[in-house]
Design an enzyme around this catalytic site. Sequence first.
Site, PDB file in Angstrom:
ATOM      1  N   SER A 109      -2.001   6.720  -2.974  1.00  0.00           N
ATOM      2  CA  SER A 109      -2.982   7.702  -2.467  1.00  0.00           C
ATOM      3  C   SER A 109      -2.361   8.631  -1.421  1.00  0.00           C
ATOM      4  O   SER A 109      -2.949   9.643  -1.067  1.00  0.00           O
ATOM      5  CB  SER A 109      -4.163   6.964  -1.835  1.00  0.00           C
ATOM      6  OG  SER A 109      -3.707   6.136  -0.771  1.00  0.00           O
ATOM      7  N   CYS A 110      -1.145   8.318  -0.956  1.00  0.00           N
ATOM      8  CA  CYS A 110      -0.545   9.179   0.087  1.00  0.00           C
ATOM      9  C   CYS A 110       0.024  10.469  -0.506  1.00  0.00           C
ATOM     10  O   CYS A 110       0.550  11.312   0.211  1.00  0.00           O
ATOM     11  CB  CYS A 110       0.546   8.424   0.836  1.00  0.00           C
ATOM     12  SG  CYS A 110       2.023   8.200  -0.128  1.00  0.00           S
ATOM     13  N   LYS A 141       6.824  10.113  -5.288  1.00  0.00           N
ATOM     14  CA  LYS A 141       5.733   9.725  -6.190  1.00  0.00           C
ATOM     15  C   LYS A 141       5.179  10.945  -6.936  1.00  0.00           C
ATOM     16  O   LYS A 141       4.844  10.864  -8.118  1.00  0.00           O
ATOM     17  CB  LYS A 141       4.627   9.016  -5.412  1.00  0.00           C
ATOM     18  CG  LYS A 141       5.018   7.606  -4.945  1.00  0.00           C
ATOM     19  CD  LYS A 141       5.314   6.687  -6.129  1.00  0.00           C
ATOM     20  CE  LYS A 141       5.696   5.284  -5.726  1.00  0.00           C
ATOM     21  NZ  LYS A 141       5.974   4.420  -6.883  1.00  0.00           N
TER      22      LYS A 141
HETATM   23  O1  GFB Z   1      -1.122   0.557   5.806  1.00  0.00           O
HETATM   24  P1  GFB Z   1      -0.594   1.517   6.796  1.00  0.00           P
HETATM   25  O2  GFB Z   1       0.603   1.105   7.586  1.00  0.00           O
HETATM   26  O3  GFB Z   1      -0.175   2.910   6.145  1.00  0.00           O
HETATM   27  O4  GFB Z   1      -1.824   1.884   7.768  1.00  0.00           O
HETATM   28  P2  GFB Z   1      -1.044   4.178   5.723  1.00  0.00           P
HETATM   29  C1  GFB Z   1      -1.524   2.577   8.898  1.00  0.00           C
HETATM   30  C2  GFB Z   1      -2.782   2.797   9.732  1.00  0.00           C
HETATM   31  O5  GFB Z   1      -3.173   1.529  10.301  1.00  0.00           O
HETATM   32  C3  GFB Z   1      -2.404   3.706  10.868  1.00  0.00           C
HETATM   33  C4  GFB Z   1      -2.947   1.580  11.717  1.00  0.00           C
HETATM   34  O6  GFB Z   1      -3.530   4.413  11.298  1.00  0.00           O
HETATM   35  C5  GFB Z   1      -1.923   2.695  11.883  1.00  0.00           C
HETATM   36  O7  GFB Z   1      -1.985   3.224  13.216  1.00  0.00           O
HETATM   37  N1  GFB Z   1      -2.461   0.276  12.182  1.00  0.00           N
HETATM   38  C6  GFB Z   1      -3.016  -0.420  13.199  1.00  0.00           C
HETATM   39  C7  GFB Z   1      -1.404  -0.411  11.725  1.00  0.00           C
HETATM   40  N2  GFB Z   1      -2.326  -1.544  13.446  1.00  0.00           N
HETATM   41  C8  GFB Z   1      -1.309  -1.568  12.528  1.00  0.00           C
HETATM   42  C9  GFB Z   1      -0.270  -2.498  12.284  1.00  0.00           C
HETATM   43  O8  GFB Z   1      -0.111  -3.522  12.952  1.00  0.00           O
HETATM   44  N3  GFB Z   1       0.566  -2.208  11.231  1.00  0.00           N
HETATM   45  C10 GFB Z   1       0.416  -1.081  10.465  1.00  0.00           C
HETATM   46  N4  GFB Z   1       1.271  -0.877   9.436  1.00  0.00           N
HETATM   47  N5  GFB Z   1      -0.546  -0.143  10.705  1.00  0.00           N
HETATM   48  C11 GFB Z   1       0.726   4.209   3.835  1.00  0.00           C
HETATM   49  C12 GFB Z   1       1.851   5.108   3.427  1.00  0.00           C
HETATM   50  O9  GFB Z   1      -0.014   4.925   4.792  1.00  0.00           O
HETATM   51  O10 GFB Z   1      -0.175   3.911   2.782  1.00  0.00           O
HETATM   52  C13 GFB Z   1       2.575   4.517   2.251  1.00  0.00           C
HETATM   53  O11 GFB Z   1       2.737   5.293   4.526  1.00  0.00           O
HETATM   54  C14 GFB Z   1       1.608   4.106   1.170  1.00  0.00           C
HETATM   55  O12 GFB Z   1       3.463   5.473   1.759  1.00  0.00           O
HETATM   56  C15 GFB Z   1       0.500   3.253   1.721  1.00  0.00           C
HETATM   57  O13 GFB Z   1       1.061   5.256   0.587  1.00  0.00           O
HETATM   58  C16 GFB Z   1      -0.513   2.918   0.651  1.00  0.00           C
HETATM   59  O14 GFB Z   1      -2.241   3.774   4.973  1.00  0.00           O
HETATM   60  O15 GFB Z   1      -1.252   5.057   6.922  1.00  0.00           O
END
Ligand code: GFB
Length: 309
Positions: A109-110, A141
């Site tokens: 979805s990114c 992608k």
């Molecule tokens: O799943 P995530 O790391 O990636 O989520 P995205 C990030 C969001 O969760 C941000 C918050 O708003 C972070 O600030 N968050 C809060 C955290 N605490 C944490 C934590 O401990 N770990 C992480 N990882 N995030 C990804 C893309 O985006 O989505 C990839 O970068 C891919 O390429 C994936 O598309 C499905 O959802 O932001």
Amino acid sequence: MNKEAKIYIAGHRGMVGSAIQRRLTALGYEKIITMSSAELDLRIQERVNEFFEAERPDYVFLAAAKVGGILANNTYRADFIYENIMIQSNVIHSAYATGVKKLMFLGSSCIYPKMAPQPLKEEYLLTGLLEPTNEPYAIAKIAGIKMCDAYRSQYGCDFISVMPTNLYGPNDNYDLQNAHVLPSLVRKFHEAKLNNASEVNIWGSGTPKREFLHADDLADACIYLMNNYSDAGLINIGTGEDISISDLGGLIQKVVGYEGSIVYDSTKPDGTPRKLMDVSKLTGLGWTFSISLEKGLELVYKEYQSRNK
Ligand code: GFB
């Protein structure tokens, strides 16, 4: 796909690939081919060609990719664009060269513009600037989607592209630096409870919203689409419901049973404010998800506890 079909799952060890393999096996498909990255480095075209020439699969689920959360994407920018472009280009080309009946390319979805209208419709692709933290991955992608469409128009290949929302489930990555938000928070709350820590650190502001689909639902949708969908372009796979990061933290805190407090680390990026999928194209084809986020969190926490006594 008939039950005699030869099916290759690229990336079968990952969360998505292993879920697809479990679902195919449960449905009675027996000729499933898998190769570990040690047995077959998908970044090397010659190796991939040799594999396809030897095995000649009828169907391919292209679930192999370098994946990670927001910090991993923003840190390993070169790895995310190089590895994903090499893997997908090699597999898509070899599938064409050996006459694969149908290939499914898994995106994310990114790929949609950071500030696209919500919920995200498939036609919003390439209508605006991408989220900087995961632009290399998103570009890779998008290239995969366009490559499948180019092979469809030039060679008549039945290569389809599906765009899952944020996923979680068995075989997820729980590394606190590189994992996605849901598994990271499950681990953080679990360890805080075990260690009687006074607080849990959630990155960013907590205000972004995310949609979460259990990997077993994704696998079911992928097999459903492999059997019922053949078209150029892309199709979203999700629940059509999202939740703020802070409310997700509250849910996980409840499932884990942690009683301390939550603090927010504003030095970490928020990323895209929202990326809710419009799943009307998918529901129009007759598929909807079945594992709710609450149920899914209980399932993954049980699995996590069994592996982390
Ligand atoms: O799943 P995530 O790391 O990636 O989520 P995205 C990030 C969001 O969760 C941000 C918050 O708003 C972070 O600030 N968050 C809060 C955290 N605490 C944490 C934590 O401990 N770990 C992480 N990882 N995030 C990804 C893309 O985006 O989505 C990839 O970068 C891919 O390429 C994936 O598309 C499905 O959802 O932001």
